[in-house]
Scaffold this motif. Structure first.
Motif, short mmCIF file in Angstrom:
data_model
loop_
_atom_site.label_atom_id
_atom_site.label_comp_id
_atom_site.label_asym_id
_atom_site.label_seq_id
_atom_site.Cartn_x
_atom_site.Cartn_y
_atom_site.Cartn_z
N CYS A 30 0.83 -1.20 0.00
CA CYS A 30 0.00 0.00 0.00
C CYS A 30 0.86 1.25 0.00
CB CYS A 30 -0.87 0.05 1.25
SG CYS A 30 -2.19 -1.14 1.18
N LEU A 40 -6.63 4.01 4.03
CA LEU A 40 -6.85 2.59 4.23
C LEU A 40 -6.13 2.15 5.50
CD1 LEU A 40 -8.31 0.28 2.90
CD2 LEU A 40 -6.21 -0.30 1.73
N ASN A 67 -10.45 -6.10 -0.72
CA ASN A 67 -10.09 -5.02 -1.61
C ASN A 67 -10.23 -5.53 -3.04
OD1 ASN A 67 -8.87 -2.57 -2.63
ND2 ASN A 67 -7.01 -3.78 -2.94
N THR A 138 -13.19 -2.13 -0.58
CA THR A 138 -12.44 -1.01 -1.15
C THR A 138 -12.11 -1.37 -2.59
OG1 THR A 138 -10.31 -1.91 -0.39
CG2 THR A 138 -11.43 -0.41 1.10
N SER A 141 -7.82 -0.12 -3.29
CA SER A 141 -7.51 0.45 -1.97
C SER A 141 -8.20 1.77 -1.67
CB SER A 141 -6.00 0.60 -1.78
OG SER A 141 -5.38 -0.67 -1.88
N CYS A 143 -11.16 3.80 -0.19
CA CYS A 143 -12.29 3.67 0.74
C CYS A 143 -13.38 4.67 0.36
CB CYS A 143 -11.89 4.03 2.17
SG CYS A 143 -10.56 3.08 2.86
N LEU A 278 -10.59 -5.57 6.20
CA LEU A 278 -10.42 -6.31 4.94
C LEU A 278 -9.86 -7.70 5.19
CD1 LEU A 278 -8.89 -3.48 2.72
CD2 LEU A 278 -11.16 -4.53 2.46
#
Ligand SMILES: [Zn+2]
Length: 311
Positions: A30, A40, A67, A138, A141, A143, A278
């Motif tokens: 991420c 996230l 995700n 998501t 990634s 939201c 998640l």
């Protein structure tokens, strides 16, 4: 009995297993992406008490939410039909549910990834304490501040919602992201009733309400095989996640946040961050009902002669 009714209340609260935190490797992945990932990351630090213990259910490989990575998806189709109208709305201590009479096929979805017709049972929402997060799923990634779940059950294979919720192919849940934008007039009818169900276990009559008014106009969606996102976390759900979000304004989301997790007389606890963390995709594929222009664009491949156009 008390435990069963509690379980049922949660079950009805929402489709959704074990509480694994996002693995470190994913967090690092991420970081390589955008500021969205900061959201996230923050989102994953906001754990509802339900998710603080990791031994709620045995580990499974088809857990929700996930995700959705846009580039992974394949194609499929869905047709939906909603004709219908609601019984009541209630605060179950985790979300608020709008429940429907489901003794006949009054509102059904069919087609796409579904082999049978599925009847609407209830819908509910998940949302954050702030607008930066709140959705369960998501996308790449990203939201959204909230997510609507329309919960349908397979009335061809099962006798009732409770049986269907525990078995494979028992449920089909349509997920719709909410994003900040213009005031949503139809949603406001529902928002207006929220003060009367502020406390846990309160219920209000709600007359007729056609949930199709909460659906985005664009038919595109992703689909995958997953689970309830609340205990018992059964892997019974065909998820259908709409690509296009619907717009609501900040005040409407603020009204969601005036609800309470707690019963009257208890120390007040605001109903916010009622989403599950998640879960890993494992060996699953997310399919989509639309072409991947997004991917095609970024690949920037030279155009092929028309005789060689690929599907
Ligand atoms: Zn839900």
């Amino acid at each position: 009995m008390a435990m069963m009714s509690h379980l049922r209340a949660i079950l009805q609260a929402s489709p959704c297993k074990t509480l694994e935190k996002v693995p470190d490797s994913e967090v690092h992945a991420c970081k390589a992406l955008q500021p969205l990932h900061l959201h996230l990351k923050s989102r994953n630090q906001v754990l509802h008490p339900l998710w603080e213990k990791v031994d709620l259910a045995p580990a499974g490989e088809h857990q929700s939410p996930i995700n959705i990575r846009w580039r992974d998806s394949l194609r499929s189709w869905l047709t939906a039909a909603h004709h219908l109208f609601c019984l009541h709305v209630w605060n179950n201590g985790y979300s608020f549910l709008v429940e429907f009479e489901d003794s006949a096929d009054k509102s059904v979805i069919e087609g796409g990834p579904l082999e049978h017709n599925y009847r609407l049972k209830q819908f509910h929402f998940h949302w954050g304490a702030i607008d930066a997060w709140g959705s369960e799923h998501t996308v790449d990634s990203k939201c959204y501040p909230a997510e609507l779940h329309l919960v349908h059950w397979n009335a061809v294979k099962f006798e009732n919602f409770e049986d269907a919720a525990l078995e494979e192919n028992g449920l089909a849940v349509i997920g719709v992201f909410l994003k900040l934008g213009k005031h949503h007039q139809e949603l406001q009818k529902l928002v207006n009733i929220l003060p009367s169900i502020k406390h846990k276990d309160t219920l209000a009559e709600f007359g007729s309400f056609d949930p199709s008014c909460l659906m985005p106009t664009c038919p595109d969606y992703w689909t995958y095989s997953g689970s309830l996102t609340t205990p018992p976390l059964s892997e019974s759900v065909t998820w259908i996640i709409k690509k296009q979000p619907v717009e609501v304004d900040h005040d409407q989301l603020e009204q969601f946040r005036t609800l309470l997790f707690t019963s009257e007389g208890e120390k007040e606890k605001r109903m916010v961050d009622n989403f599950r963390p998640l879960q890993p995709l494992m060996n699953r594929t997310v399919r989509s009902s639309f072409r991947h222009d997004y991917v095609l664009n970024i690949q920037a491949k030279p155009k092929l002669p028309t005789s060689q156009v690929t599907p």
